[in-house]
Structure formats: structure tokens, C-alpha cells
Write an enzyme that holds these catalytic residues in place. Sequence first.
Site, PDB file in Angstrom:
ATOM      1  N   ARG A 116      37.512  33.710  11.952  1.00 18.35           N
ATOM      2  CA  ARG A 116      37.371  34.308  13.279  1.00 18.35           C
ATOM      3  C   ARG A 116      38.657  34.099  14.066  1.00 18.35           C
ATOM      4  O   ARG A 116      39.168  32.970  14.127  1.00 18.35           O
ATOM      5  CB  ARG A 116      36.199  33.667  14.039  1.00 18.35           C
ATOM      6  CG  ARG A 116      34.854  33.992  13.461  1.00 18.35           C
ATOM      7  CD  ARG A 116      34.516  35.450  13.690  1.00 18.35           C
ATOM      8  NE  ARG A 116      33.297  35.848  13.005  1.00 18.35           N
ATOM      9  CZ  ARG A 116      33.263  36.421  11.804  1.00 18.35           C
ATOM     10  NH1 ARG A 116      34.386  36.658  11.156  1.00 18.35           N
ATOM     11  NH2 ARG A 116      32.126  36.766  11.250  1.00 18.35           N
ATOM     12  N   LYS A 123      21.547  36.672  21.916  1.00 19.40           N
ATOM     13  CA  LYS A 123      22.065  38.037  22.011  1.00 19.40           C
ATOM     14  C   LYS A 123      20.989  39.070  21.705  1.00 19.40           C
ATOM     15  O   LYS A 123      21.288  40.261  21.586  1.00 19.40           O
ATOM     16  CB  LYS A 123      23.243  38.211  21.041  1.00 19.40           C
ATOM     17  CG  LYS A 123      24.386  37.238  21.294  1.00 19.40           C
ATOM     18  CD  LYS A 123      25.375  37.231  20.151  1.00 19.40           C
ATOM     19  CE  LYS A 123      26.362  36.076  20.300  1.00 19.40           C
ATOM     20  NZ  LYS A 123      27.175  35.878  19.087  1.00 19.40           N
ATOM     21  N   PRO A 177      28.914  42.784  22.548  1.00 19.54           N
ATOM     22  CA  PRO A 177      27.891  42.219  23.422  1.00 19.54           C
ATOM     23  C   PRO A 177      27.537  40.777  23.048  1.00 19.54           C
ATOM     24  O   PRO A 177      27.099  40.507  21.936  1.00 19.54           O
ATOM     25  CB  PRO A 177      26.683  43.145  23.205  1.00 19.54           C
ATOM     26  CG  PRO A 177      27.228  44.371  22.555  1.00 19.54           C
ATOM     27  CD  PRO A 177      28.418  43.926  21.786  1.00 19.54           C
ATOM     28  N   ARG A 235      29.377  51.388  14.414  1.00 22.67           N
ATOM     29  CA  ARG A 235      29.509  50.639  13.165  1.00 22.67           C
ATOM     30  C   ARG A 235      28.216  50.470  12.377  1.00 22.67           C
ATOM     31  O   ARG A 235      28.245  49.915  11.283  1.00 22.67           O
ATOM     32  CB  ARG A 235      30.108  49.266  13.480  1.00 22.67           C
ATOM     33  CG  ARG A 235      31.488  49.332  14.112  1.00 22.67           C
ATOM     34  CD  ARG A 235      32.565  49.218  13.104  1.00 22.67           C
ATOM     35  NE  ARG A 235      32.610  47.891  12.553  1.00 22.67           N
ATOM     36  CZ  ARG A 235      33.239  46.871  13.123  1.00 22.67           C
ATOM     37  NH1 ARG A 235      33.887  47.015  14.241  1.00 22.67           N
ATOM     38  NH2 ARG A 235      33.249  45.704  12.563  1.00 22.67           N
TER      39      ARG A 235
END
Length: 275
Positions: free
Chosen positions: A257, A58, A2, A109
Amino acid sequence: MPELPEVETIRRALEPLVLDESFIAIRLVDPAISRGDRERLQTGPIGRRITGVLRRGKHLVFALEGGKGLAVHLRMTGSLLLREPDAGSRVRAVLVLSNGVHLYFNDVRRLGTLEFLDDVEALFGRLGPEPLSDEFTVDLLHAQLSRHRIPVKAALLDQQIVAGVGNMYADEALFLARIHPMTPARNLDISPVTSLWKALRQVLTDAIASKGASVSTYALPNGEHGTAHFGFNVAHKKGEPCPSCGTTLQRMMVRKRGSYYCPACQPPSGDNTGG
DNA sequence: CCCGGAACCTGAAGGC
DNA sequence: TGCCTTCAGGTTCCGG
């Protein structure tokens, strides 16, 4: 995973279901989900009228009377569901509302968090500008980037530079702006920054219109999946041809990343190939 | 201040 | 077939 569009999609879905209601119970199935004091998390939100559902970056926040709030961060694999998933359920908390609605915080997770906020504005103040707000101008983005020499990809992921952008949408925006992910942020002149500004707004707006990208465990509260990932140009497409020029898309590591890009459309500029 | 890297977490995927 | 290692990535913390 998300990011801003996914959280915004969830916000829009939930707000009409909870507005003017209140929480009657915060059940911590897995107490580790709590950020801050667990007792306060379970008692603080109870009985306060929900004045709105907010999103900042977020973060998803149930705004409560008196400037307080219940903050949810879904991190990587969290979801807020209206029904408990029957298979593979990893419910960490259940939010029970005065109108009978149950919100199941599902998270494989266990990285997601739930926190009672005494002051919603304090959380919001720690974040950078909202990329879809009027406040977020080309000049502001340029000013933010000019203060950092880190790779622009890393800068976009820094929530204090721009709020809400994650790995997928950073890659998509850099592709549209034709900027190599390793380019030092401060090296970007106003022209590429303008392209990046437009690309960010377009990528995020389009993704919201598609109800987010269901590349991992992301789902809307009703279990529906978003379709934004079908419109991706480069994210998670290593080895496929670039939709613009046909060159094979590549993946490189930027600050640990995974970063997807087109080596032809996003050529290195100057000294940014170092790794 | 600036930056890189580890830790958190668990299921999937890859190596041998 | 199975054990082991690595990877995924949002955020926070630590060290140079």
C-alpha cells in the site's frame, strides 16, 4: 475511495430520502455486483419497510424490518447517485424505492458489492470497533494493536482491528500522531497510542465535516464533491513540503500500500526500517 | 495464530 | 504514435 467519512456522508444524505419507504425493485444491470444469492438479493428486500440507514466501518446498510438489510460496499470506485450520470456511466444496479427515488449504483471498477442480509448484526459482528463510538477508548485501541506485530499502518487498515479506516486517513492519522508507518503495532506504548487515538478521531471527524474527500470518483448522492482532501497534510502529497517542518514528504510501500509520510516528523523507531 | 502475497477489476500513467 | 506494463486500493482467500 470511500472510507468511513465518505460512507457516513452518503448515509446522512440518503437516510431522510428513504426512511419508512421500501424497495420496489432491485435491478441488477451487472449481476456480478451481487454478493451471495442473486435471487434473494432481488426479492428479499422488496416490500420491507426501511427503518434506517446504517453505517458500520465502510459498509452502508439499509436496515429493513425484521433485522434484515440491504448492504452496499462501494470499495474503490463505487457511488450511489440519485441521477444516472450522463457521461461515463457505469451503472451496475438500480435501487427503486416506493416514493419514486432511484439510486444508481455506479462503479467503474466493478469491485463494489450489493448483498441482502438476513441478519444485519452478523455482518456488524465481524468488524472491529467504530473509531468514533464511545466504546472506542485509548485502552481498547492499545489492546487491539498490542495483539499484532504487523506495521501499524497495516493494522489501521485491518477492519477487524479498527473499522472504517482506509489508506488516506491511516496516513493522515499517523502523521498527526508522528508515528512511522512501519512501526510494529505491538511496539506502540500507551503514549503514542493516545496520540494515534486522538489523531484518528480528529481526522475522521474533520473529514465528515467536510463531506468526505473527493480524490477519486467519490461523490455525494446529489453529485456534489467533498472537500476533505484539501485539508490533507501528507496523503497523495509526495514531493511536497511537510506542512509542519518543510521536509520533503515521501512515499513508501507498506504491505503493497502506498504510504505517505514525513521522514522528519515520523522518524523510524528502533527496528522498523526493514521494509 | 500470524503474516505476506495474489486475486479481483479497469482506467490512468509510465516505459520503450 | 502506439503497444505493453504497472499502479491504484478494499477485501477475501491461500499458502507458508
